[in-house]
Design an enzyme around this catalytic site. Structure first.
Site, mmCIF file in Angstrom:
data_model
loop_
_atom_site.group_PDB
_atom_site.id
_atom_site.type_symbol
_atom_site.label_atom_id
_atom_site.label_comp_id
_atom_site.label_asym_id
_atom_site.label_seq_id
_atom_site.Cartn_x
_atom_site.Cartn_y
_atom_site.Cartn_z
ATOM 1 N N LYS A 121 33.919 40.958 57.383
ATOM 2 C CA LYS A 121 35.268 39.818 56.484
ATOM 3 C C LYS A 121 35.306 38.659 57.307
ATOM 4 O O LYS A 121 36.371 38.628 58.234
ATOM 5 C CB LYS A 121 36.448 40.488 55.892
ATOM 6 C CG LYS A 121 37.054 40.043 54.989
ATOM 7 C CD LYS A 121 37.868 40.465 54.228
ATOM 8 C CE LYS A 121 38.280 39.377 53.051
ATOM 9 N NZ LYS A 121 39.775 40.571 52.418
ATOM 10 N N ASP A 226 48.022 41.660 44.370
ATOM 11 C CA ASP A 226 46.858 41.336 44.037
ATOM 12 C C ASP A 226 45.940 42.725 43.223
ATOM 13 O O ASP A 226 44.383 42.377 43.504
ATOM 14 C CB ASP A 226 46.600 40.294 44.939
ATOM 15 C CG ASP A 226 45.114 39.520 44.130
ATOM 16 O OD1 ASP A 226 44.852 39.509 42.779
ATOM 17 O OD2 ASP A 226 43.909 39.323 44.327
#
Length: 455
Positions: A121, A226
């Protein structure tokens, strides 16, 4: 910007040395001057400008000559530095296809020597789709200025720390392998995002598991902030796995309740629309409340203090002190001792303030009424007064002598200071333009005027 790792094969040691020099220079410069890059790189045979030209051709650096001639690092150059470090560490040896794109990151497949496929990532904060990082995230904390590369590095470090801690406490998260700069390497999840799933064999069980994860995180002192269908992965066995952790905050955050309710609302809304789940049927399994939703106020942080261990946003020093008192079991004793200590401090502060106030009054009275104070202290009638102050003065003759000497010395110093100030004023007024009157008639006239003034 597309990540083309083929260019990585043709870069030499000097290229990476100059790239590292630009990175080091960006700690204090938005645009690093060319001379500074050459001094930091210190190539044996020179040729820094030639290397910069090669890096500029591959878009690893950006040239800016608006104010002065300088360069700055691009995200592609930052990617190459992180990938080169990971390869040197032996974390992976090959970079594959891109498997995910987000508003603040890109995800690629990588593999090591054994052929194990992992996920890499790369955080890319500052995209046009998500530039309100300063108001939406707490990466900056107390800092006023920032750089997008530096913010991406902070986000990667934070996500790696949260992932490690959650894995140690038994949460279903990917296995964190390594982290460098803005790059995080983790295990590849063999599953699908929940937003892509159209059917589930047991939607009620998956729903209860996801809500249980939100509550369990809060019991450990953390809120995901989130937690929606885009950050939840499900494999073929309908096992739930959480991803994306940089934005997590502590339950002590001032907006913790709002974030907790928002996460719960996202899950309820998605399962209600996608799987037509009626929440009244499973209300007894989730909560005894009429609304069948877990409330933030009913959750107790008893499972651990991950927000303290990870310094999550909203976890203050006061919360840390309270936790230490709770662990030691001395909450009540500390409260009592603190109260006594505060009362003693208040009394001593009041006494000190009163004595200071009296000393100021005495000093002002001595300065304003010098002659009267001296006469009163020297008069024999002072010791015959009926008030306690006069009795104390009469009983301590040594103190009287000290006070009289002190007052006398203060009076002398005051007279000397006033006399010196007057002399200085006269000297300044007479000699202000004396340099203009040297050796002429005007100087003689000024001397005569001075003599007349003195007479």
């Amino acid at each position: 910007m597309k990540l083309d790792v083929d260019v990585l094969r043709y870069l030499s040691k000097d290229d990476f040395r100059v790239l590292t020099a630009v990175e080091m220079g960006m700690r204090n410069h938005e645009i690093v001057p060319s001379d500074l890059i050459g001094r930091i790189a210190s190539l044996k045979h020179g040729g820094t400008y030639k290397v910069l030209k090669n890096l500029l051709k591959h878009k690893l650096v950006h040239h800016d000559s608006s104010k002065y001639d300088g360069f700055r690092l691009t995200y592609l150059g930052y990617d190459f530095l992180a990938i080169k470090t990971m390869v040197n560490r032996g974390v992976f040896t090959a970079v594959g296809r891109q498997i995910g794109v987000g508003k603040e990151s890109d995800i690629f497949e990588v593999s090591n020597e054994d052929g194990t496929v992992m996920a890499m990532k790369l955080h890319r904060l500052g995209r046009m789709s998500f530039r309100a990082v300063k108001s939406k995230r707490d990466y900056l904390r107390h800092r006023s200025s920032f750089n997008w590369l530096y913010l991406s590095r902070l986000a990667a470090l934070k996500e790696f720390a949260f992932m490690k801690a959650l894995e140690e406490h038994g949460f279903p998260v990917p296995n964190a392998v390594d982290c460098n700069r803005h790059c995080v390497v983790m295990s590849l999840i063999q599953g699908y995002p929940l937003v892509q799933v159209k059917q589930l064999q047991n939607p009620e069980t998956v729903f209860e598991t996801i809500i249980g994860l939100v509550v369990r995180l809060a019991e450990h002192g953390l809120i995901h902030c989130d937690f929606n269908e885009f950050n939840i992965m499900i494999d073929d066995d309908e096992k739930v796995i959480m991803i994306d952790f940089p934005q997590m905050v502590s339950v002590s955050h001032r907006n913790a309740q709002m974030y907790f309710d928002r996460d719960i609302e996202c899950i309820f809304k998605f399962f209600g629309k996608r799987f037509n789940l009626s929440f009244e049927e499973c209300s007894d399994d989730i909560d005894d409340d009429e609304s069948s939703r877990p409330s933030f106020s009913s959750i107790t942080k008893t499972a651990g203090f991950l927000d303290k261990e990870l310094a999550a946003s909203g976890f203050t020093r006061k919360d840390e002190d309270d936790i230490q008192k709770f662990i030691e079991g001395d909450v009540e004793e500390d409260d009592v001792s603190d109260g006594e200590h505060d009362s003693e401090l208040c009394q001593t502060n009041i006494k000190g303030f009163d004595s200071l106030h009296l000393d100021q009054e005495e000093s002002t009275s001595r300065c304003n009424e010098e002659g009267q104070v001296v006469e009163n202290l020297q008069s024999p009638e002072v010791g015959q007064r009926g008030d306690p102050e006069s009795q104390n003065l009469s009983s301590n003759e040594g103190d009287e002598n000290d006070d009289t000497e002190l007052v006398k010395s203060l009076a002398k110093q005051r007279r000397r200071a006033m006399a010196a100030a007057r002399k200085g004023h006269h000297k300044n007024s007479t000699s202000r333009n004396s340099y203009k009157d040297k050796g002429g008639k005007s100087s003689n006239n000024s001397k005569i005027q001075k003599q007349l003034a003195s007479w």
